[in-house]
Design a protein around this motif. Structure first.
Motif, PDB file in Angstrom:
ATOM      1  N   UNK A  80      32.450  47.297  46.281  1.00 34.81           N
ATOM      2  CA  UNK A  80      33.527  48.238  45.973  1.00 34.81           C
ATOM      3  C   UNK A  80      33.766  48.380  44.481  1.00 34.81           C
ATOM      4  N   UNK A  81      33.645  47.302  43.773  1.00 41.15           N
ATOM      5  CA  UNK A  81      33.855  47.336  42.325  1.00 41.15           C
ATOM      6  C   UNK A  81      35.252  47.784  41.966  1.00 41.15           C
ATOM      7  N   UNK A  82      36.229  47.409  42.825  1.00 37.21           N
ATOM      8  CA  UNK A  82      37.582  47.884  42.607  1.00 37.21           C
ATOM      9  C   UNK A  82      38.384  46.890  41.774  1.00 37.21           C
ATOM     10  N   UNK A  83      39.110  47.408  40.786  1.00 36.45           N
ATOM     11  CA  UNK A  83      39.944  46.509  39.976  1.00 36.45           C
ATOM     12  C   UNK A  83      41.420  46.829  40.148  1.00 36.45           C
ATOM     13  N   UNK A  84      41.716  47.996  40.708  1.00 32.17           N
ATOM     14  CA  UNK A  84      43.128  48.400  40.842  1.00 32.17           C
ATOM     15  C   UNK A  84      43.698  48.872  39.521  1.00 32.17           C
ATOM     16  N   UNK A  85      42.834  49.112  38.536  1.00 31.72           N
ATOM     17  CA  UNK A  85      43.329  49.487  37.210  1.00 31.72           C
ATOM     18  C   UNK A  85      42.987  50.918  36.813  1.00 31.72           C
ATOM     19  N   UNK A 115      22.138  40.055  43.429  1.00 25.90           N
ATOM     20  CA  UNK A 115      23.558  39.785  43.744  1.00 25.90           C
ATOM     21  C   UNK A 115      24.265  39.248  42.502  1.00 25.90           C
ATOM     22  N   UNK A 116      23.575  38.335  41.825  1.00 22.31           N
ATOM     23  CA  UNK A 116      24.207  37.747  40.619  1.00 22.31           C
ATOM     24  C   UNK A 116      24.507  38.852  39.604  1.00 22.31           C
ATOM     25  N   UNK A 117      23.556  39.778  39.405  1.00 21.42           N
ATOM     26  CA  UNK A 117      23.764  40.856  38.431  1.00 21.42           C
ATOM     27  C   UNK A 117      24.933  41.749  38.890  1.00 21.42           C
ATOM     28  N   UNK A 118      24.995  42.074  40.180  1.00 21.53           N
ATOM     29  CA  UNK A 118      26.080  42.905  40.705  1.00 21.53           C
ATOM     30  C   UNK A 118      27.445  42.252  40.475  1.00 21.53           C
ATOM     31  N   UNK A 119      27.463  40.963  40.777  1.00 26.10           N
ATOM     32  CA  UNK A 119      28.743  40.254  40.605  1.00 26.10           C
ATOM     33  C   UNK A 119      29.143  40.192  39.141  1.00 26.10           C
ATOM     34  N   UNK A 120      28.142  39.988  38.275  1.00 24.89           N
ATOM     35  CA  UNK A 120      28.448  39.939  36.844  1.00 24.89           C
ATOM     36  C   UNK A 120      28.959  41.303  36.388  1.00 24.89           C
ATOM     37  N   UNK A 143      39.906  38.078  42.247  1.00 25.44           N
ATOM     38  CA  UNK A 143      38.798  38.924  41.796  1.00 25.44           C
ATOM     39  C   UNK A 143      37.837  38.189  40.877  1.00 25.44           C
ATOM     40  N   UNK A 144      38.360  37.239  40.147  1.00 25.90           N
ATOM     41  CA  UNK A 144      37.457  36.499  39.252  1.00 25.90           C
ATOM     42  C   UNK A 144      36.803  35.357  40.020  1.00 25.90           C
ATOM     43  N   UNK A 145      37.616  34.752  40.891  1.00 29.08           N
ATOM     44  CA  UNK A 145      37.090  33.577  41.605  1.00 29.08           C
ATOM     45  C   UNK A 145      35.970  33.964  42.577  1.00 29.08           C
ATOM     46  N   UNK A 146      36.175  35.076  43.292  1.00 30.06           N
ATOM     47  CA  UNK A 146      35.176  35.436  44.309  1.00 30.06           C
ATOM     48  C   UNK A 146      33.807  35.711  43.680  1.00 30.06           C
ATOM     49  N   UNK A 168      37.070  42.930  33.540  1.00 27.79           N
ATOM     50  CA  UNK A 168      37.559  42.510  32.216  1.00 27.79           C
ATOM     51  C   UNK A 168      37.690  43.730  31.303  1.00 27.79           C
ATOM     52  N   UNK A 169      36.699  44.636  31.387  1.00 25.68           N
ATOM     53  CA  UNK A 169      36.770  45.837  30.545  1.00 25.68           C
ATOM     54  C   UNK A 169      37.994  46.678  30.875  1.00 25.68           C
ATOM     55  N   UNK A 170      38.240  46.862  32.185  1.00 25.88           N
ATOM     56  CA  UNK A 170      39.411  47.647  32.592  1.00 25.88           C
ATOM     57  C   UNK A 170      40.692  47.016  32.086  1.00 25.88           C
ATOM     58  N   UNK A 171      40.747  45.681  32.175  1.00 23.64           N
ATOM     59  CA  UNK A 171      41.965  44.996  31.702  1.00 23.64           C
ATOM     60  C   UNK A 171      42.153  45.229  30.208  1.00 23.64           C
TER      61      UNK A 171
END
Ligand code: ADP
Length: 462
Positions: A420-425, A284-289, A252-255, A296-299
């Protein structure tokens, strides 16, 4: 361990045998003697009663029965030293039928001299080579004194003791052999499951998570096995989670990082001068950021909630207003909300944390909603609680996955989707908050029909 248990059992058997030996062989002499003297006294008392009840001649039969039954012989004399009754059915052990007149008068005067009107002598019989007990007591019948003398052996014959000893030796041998067998089998039965558990636990300690502890044993071992199986299952889950975590987080971080790098390079090399292209690439850059930020916030949020250090700040607030404030955050999303909540319900809870629960449910519903973009948010009263449901018409969740989606980093679709913006958290944050605040929460879902996620809050009636 088997041998130790076995050894203890044998020592115990030894002790029991020793105790029996002492009781049977060593103490039997004194015990028998005490018993005999006591029954002599009792018999004499019974004779006294018998004499007081009947006249001498008719009492004789009953007295004879009493004495013979107790293996005693006895005689009753009057004041003049004349024998009125003699019971000597066991002549060899009886010293009463051959008493001289002198001896009788001596016994009578011994009785008279005694303050308690009785006396006893213990002597050895030459004929029987056995200890004897001689007892005399005076009793008054119709103003006349009568003297009751009773004579009985009080020692066991050597032959009896010899037989007992031999018999005991035999019994001891049988008991020991049986005990050796039985206790060996028993100690194996007791210790084998523990040995098995120890071996399994060793394997578990070495990282083999496929071990299974046998729960069919006796209750204590079964309880231990059950706990260990539970622990193994938890280890397995943690291990899976750890692997998922490394895979997911690094993925998730690498992609997004790869994407950010690629689009930034594209701007640098190609689209720098083309405002339209540049805008697209920057988007795209803003979306990915954003995605990275969310992850990171969810974690951080989850680790904060799971560390149990946060405090609940419970207050009273209006449920409908609270729900609407949360739904407002989704204004930009292409979904519509159907809210059915009584405007008069007030609840008592931590508004911010419960807002996060609702946010995560609605956020999932917006992302997993199907063709029907309608999301229902309803509230129903259950006693002193209100249940808030977030219902979507999305793909639904398979029954066997319904428990797992609350786990950290668990996602049904493991593939990375940029939008998707999915973190699984999200749901693990819900679980952490609801468990910390004691709120019931859950899910009902049917594949192809949609899902209903719910949680409960305490109603404040004041
Ligand atoms: P995520 O950030 O992946 O949504 P969550 O913990 O919120 O993480 O959800 C875990 C998984 O549960 C999701 O990946 C998704 O597969 C499933 N899920 C959650 N909500 C819904 C829903 N409303 N409909 C269908 N599946 C859902």
């Amino acid at each position: 361990m088997t041998f130790r248990v076995w050894f203890y059992f044998l020592v115990l058997t030894g002790f029991v045998m020793l105790f029996l030996w002492m009781l049977q062989i060593t103490f039997i002499g004194p015990y028998y003697e005490r018993n005999r003297t006591q029954s002599t006294l009792n018999t004499v008392t019974s004779i006294e009663h018998q004499l007081a009840r009947d006249n001498i001649s008719s009492a004789e039969k009953e007295i004879s029965r009493l004495l013979t039954q107790e293996n005693m012989c006895g005689a009753v004399y009057n004041e003049r030293g004349t024998r009125v009754i003699l019971v000597a059915e066991l002549p060899t052990s009886c010293h009463l039928d051959s008493l001289s007149n002198n001896a009788v008068s001596e016994f009578i005067s011994m009785t008279n001299r005694s303050a308690s009107s009785d006396f006893s002598i213990r002597f050895n019989s030459d004929i029987l080579d056995q200890g004897m007990y001689f007892y005399g007591r005076s009793t008054k019948l119709a103003d006349y004194n009568y003297y009751i003398f009773v004579n009985t052996p009080i020692e066991l014959l050597d032959s009896t003791v010899y037989v007992l000893k031999r018999q005991f030796g035999l019994v001891a041998m049988v008991v020991f052999s049986v005990a050796t067998f039985v206790t060996f089998a028993l100690s194996r039965r007791l210790s084998q499951p523990i040995v098995n558990i120890t071996n399994m636990a060793k394997r578990l300690g070495e990282g083999d998570l496929d071990v299974a502890f046998d729960e069919r044993e006796y209750s204590e071992v079964s309880a231990l096995s059950h706990t260990l199986n539970y622990a193994t299952e938890e280890f397995r889950k943690t291990d899976e989670l750890r692997r998922d975590l490394v895979a997911n987080v690094s993925h998730d971080i690498k992609t997004p990082l790869t994407m950010i790098k690629a689009y930034a390079e594209m701007i640098q090399d190609i689209s720098g001068d083309n405002p339209e292209m540049r805008e697209k690439h920057l988007k795209v850059i803003v979306e990915e950021t954003n995605h990275l930020e969310r992850l990171v916030n969810d974690m951080l949020t989850l680790s904060k909630y799971e560390s149990n250090v946060f405090e609940l700040k419970e207050t009273r607030f209006n449920l409908l207003q609270h729900v609407q404030a949360t739904l407002n955050l989704f204004q930009m999303m292409p979904v519509t909300f159907d809210v059915k909540i009584n405007p008069n319900i007030f609840v008592y809870a931590d508004e911010i944390k419960m807002g996060q629960v609702l946010y995560n449910f609605v956020n999932n519903a917006t992302r997993y909603t199907g063709d029907d973009p309608m999301i229902q948010v309803h509230a129903a009263r259950f006693g002193d609680e209100v249940e808030i449901s977030v219902i979507d018409k999305g793909p639904g969740i398979e029954p066997e996955l319904q428990d797992r989606i609350w786990d950290r980093y668990y996602r049904i679709d493991k593939n990375y989707t940029r939008t998707g913006g999915s973190s699984g958290l999200g749901l693990s944050i819900v679980r952490a908050i609801c468990e910390a605040s004691g709120s019931r929460y859950g899910l009902e879902s049917k594949v192809g029909e949609g899902s209903r996620f719910y949680y409960r809050l305490k109603i404040d009636l004041s």
